[in-house]
Design an enzyme around this catalytic site. Structure first.
Site, PDB file in Angstrom:
ATOM      1  N   TYR A  94       0.800  -1.226   0.000  1.00  0.00           N
ATOM      2  CA  TYR A  94       0.000   0.000   0.000  1.00  0.00           C
ATOM      3  C   TYR A  94       0.832   1.275   0.000  1.00  0.00           C
ATOM      4  O   TYR A  94       0.288   2.365   0.080  1.00  0.00           O
ATOM      5  CB  TYR A  94      -0.941  -0.005   1.214  1.00  0.00           C
ATOM      6  CG  TYR A  94      -2.072  -1.007   1.104  1.00  0.00           C
ATOM      7  CD1 TYR A  94      -1.953  -2.124   0.292  1.00  0.00           C
ATOM      8  CD2 TYR A  94      -3.247  -0.847   1.808  1.00  0.00           C
ATOM      9  CE1 TYR A  94      -2.975  -3.048   0.199  1.00  0.00           C
ATOM     10  CE2 TYR A  94      -4.275  -1.772   1.713  1.00  0.00           C
ATOM     11  CZ  TYR A  94      -4.124  -2.876   0.907  1.00  0.00           C
ATOM     12  OH  TYR A  94      -5.135  -3.796   0.816  1.00  0.00           O
ATOM     13  N   ASP A  98      -2.784 -18.086   3.678  1.00  0.00           N
ATOM     14  CA  ASP A  98      -3.784 -18.880   2.944  1.00  0.00           C
ATOM     15  C   ASP A  98      -4.502 -19.841   3.890  1.00  0.00           C
ATOM     16  O   ASP A  98      -5.732 -19.968   3.870  1.00  0.00           O
ATOM     17  CB  ASP A  98      -3.163 -19.614   1.747  1.00  0.00           C
ATOM     18  CG  ASP A  98      -1.773 -20.173   2.026  1.00  0.00           C
ATOM     19  OD1 ASP A  98      -1.221 -19.879   3.102  1.00  0.00           O
ATOM     20  OD2 ASP A  98      -1.242 -20.910   1.183  1.00  0.00           O
ATOM     21  N   ASP A 147      -6.091  -6.318   5.592  1.00  0.00           N
ATOM     22  CA  ASP A 147      -7.243  -5.741   4.909  1.00  0.00           C
ATOM     23  C   ASP A 147      -8.219  -6.856   4.508  1.00  0.00           C
ATOM     24  O   ASP A 147      -9.427  -6.797   4.771  1.00  0.00           O
ATOM     25  CB  ASP A 147      -6.725  -5.006   3.653  1.00  0.00           C
ATOM     26  CG  ASP A 147      -7.736  -4.048   3.082  1.00  0.00           C
ATOM     27  OD1 ASP A 147      -8.831  -3.932   3.658  1.00  0.00           O
ATOM     28  OD2 ASP A 147      -7.435  -3.409   2.057  1.00  0.00           O
ATOM     29  N   ASP A 194     -11.928  -8.211   6.648  1.00  0.00           N
ATOM     30  CA  ASP A 194     -13.246  -8.187   5.996  1.00  0.00           C
ATOM     31  C   ASP A 194     -13.865  -9.582   6.018  1.00  0.00           C
ATOM     32  O   ASP A 194     -15.055  -9.745   6.269  1.00  0.00           O
ATOM     33  CB  ASP A 194     -13.129  -7.708   4.539  1.00  0.00           C
ATOM     34  CG  ASP A 194     -13.364  -6.211   4.435  1.00  0.00           C
ATOM     35  OD1 ASP A 194     -13.077  -5.500   5.427  1.00  0.00           O
ATOM     36  OD2 ASP A 194     -13.821  -5.747   3.376  1.00  0.00           O
TER      37      ASP A 194
END
Ligand code: NAD
Length: 343
Positions: A134, A212, A236, A240
């Site tokens: 980012y 993963d 991130d 979610d």
């Protein structure tokens, strides 16, 4: 100490949920409240998404309560106000509690064909907010697009320390690092090494999982996790994903914490599909207020707010997203009344 709180409602349902949350903040504490503007409506009025005046007010504040904003379509020079604020004030730790508040156990929140066979979930995801992919170092070379992943020892140390301190002060038992060091040997290799170096200073359990595997385990066996610490991109995505365990977007608060100030925001956006209808769920914004009280060391007030939210959920005093019929303001009133009765 009387703290200064900058309130930025933003766009869409931000203008509906933040005033409801603010009433609870004012009911439970003595703050100096100032208002600032940001977002698409602000841009239409002033030509800026985050005016200098709002930045100045943020500089002078201890705490920022942020609603949600609508991202514009087709504005090339657009810079997200929330990312700008995170960067300007070095709000390096993103904290996302994932707490099912009894929902999963009591009414099988995920529905009739629920695939989860677990009791309450109570995880906190701590995400490094300033580095990783980012940083925005992207370029094209012939027909190849390249993004640089930046992971520094300093930022790893700072976020690992934050996670262990958080775990210690919240009576938690374990901190897990989530990474992909088997492939990203240099960048996540560094994070892994620093994490275990920092862990030596704490008498808490420390372990690590591949990202993963974590995305699978979070849904299959969330009880494996207590406090999670991870890098920007993985955090991130995982936060979610995990928010579904806590009832979805209408119930997901977050904090962005730096050395000097902190910004609190519900995870959801401006929800243009329901904005103006008065049916937005204010609980995520109200849970942000609970996090503000945790942040200033008044955890018992944070707990009381969470108890009030849980009471409303269990008694179906909720908005349509959670299967109820109440309006945003009604939910706020119910929560306020519950709290007042307990004081
Ligand atoms: P969204 O979170 O606004 O909405 C997704 C879905 O969840 C919608 O159906 C919405 O009605 C529902 N929802 C969200 N919050 C709710 C609440 N409190 N109560 C009931 N239902 C709720 O995401 P989106 O639709 O992808 O984005 C809309 C706008 O918000 C976009 O412009 C996006 O860029 C922006 N956005 C802003 C932020 C932020 O300000 N931090 C975060 C995410 C998205």
């Amino acid at each position: 100490m009387r703290r200064k709180v900058l309130v930025i409602e933003g766009d869409g349902i931000g203008k509906e949920v933040v005033p409801v949350a603010l009433e609870i903040l004012k009911d439970l504490g003595d703050f100096e409240i100032i208002k600032g503007e940001a977002g698409l409506e602000c841009y239409k009025k002033t030509g800026e998404f985050l005016p200098e005046e709002t930045i100045k007010k943020a500089e002078e504040s201890d705490i920022i309560l942020f609603g949600a904003i609508t991202s514009p379509k087709g504005v090339k020079e657009y810079k997200s106000p929330i990312l700008t604020l995170r960067k300007l004030f070095n709000l390096y730790a993103n904290v996302r509690p994932i707490n099912s508040l009894g929902l999963l156990k009591i009414n099988g929140y995920l529905g009739k064909n629920k695939f989860l066979n677990i009791d309450d979930v109570d995880i906190v995801i701590i995400r490094e907010n300033t580095e990783d992919l980012y940083v925005g170092f992207e370029r094209e070379y012939l027909d190849i697009a390249i993004a640089d992943r930046v992971i520094s020892k300093k930022a790893c140390e700072r976020i690992a320390k934050f996670a262990f301190e958080y775990a210690k002060s919240n009576n938690r038992k374990k901190v897990s690092l989530i990474h992909k060091a088997n492939v990203l040997k240099v960048t996540d290799g560094l994070f892994l090494k620093v994490f275990y170096d920092v862990a030596k200073n704490y008498s808490l359990e420390a372990d690590d999982y591949l990202v993963d595997a974590t995305s699978y385990l979070l849904l299959k066996n969330p009880k494996l996790f207590d406090v999670i610490v991870t890098s920007n991109l993985f955090g991130d995505i995982l936060s979610d994903e995990a928010s579904i365990l806590a009832g979805g977007l209408g119930l997901a608060p977050s904090a962005n914490i730096g050395e000097e100030k902190a910004l609190f925001e519900p995870v959801h956006g401006s929800a243009p599909d329901i904005a103006g209808k008065g049916i937005a769920n204010p609980m995520a914004a109200i849970l942000c207020v609970a996090m503000i009280f945790d942040y200033i060391g008044e955890k018992e007030k944070g707990d009381l707010i969470r108890e009030a939210v849980k009471y409303c959920i269990l008694n179906n005093k909720v908005t349509p997203d959670l299967g109820g019929r109440l309006k945003c303001e009604d939910v706020g009133r119910e929560i306020k009344e519950y709290i007042r009765a307990k004081l």
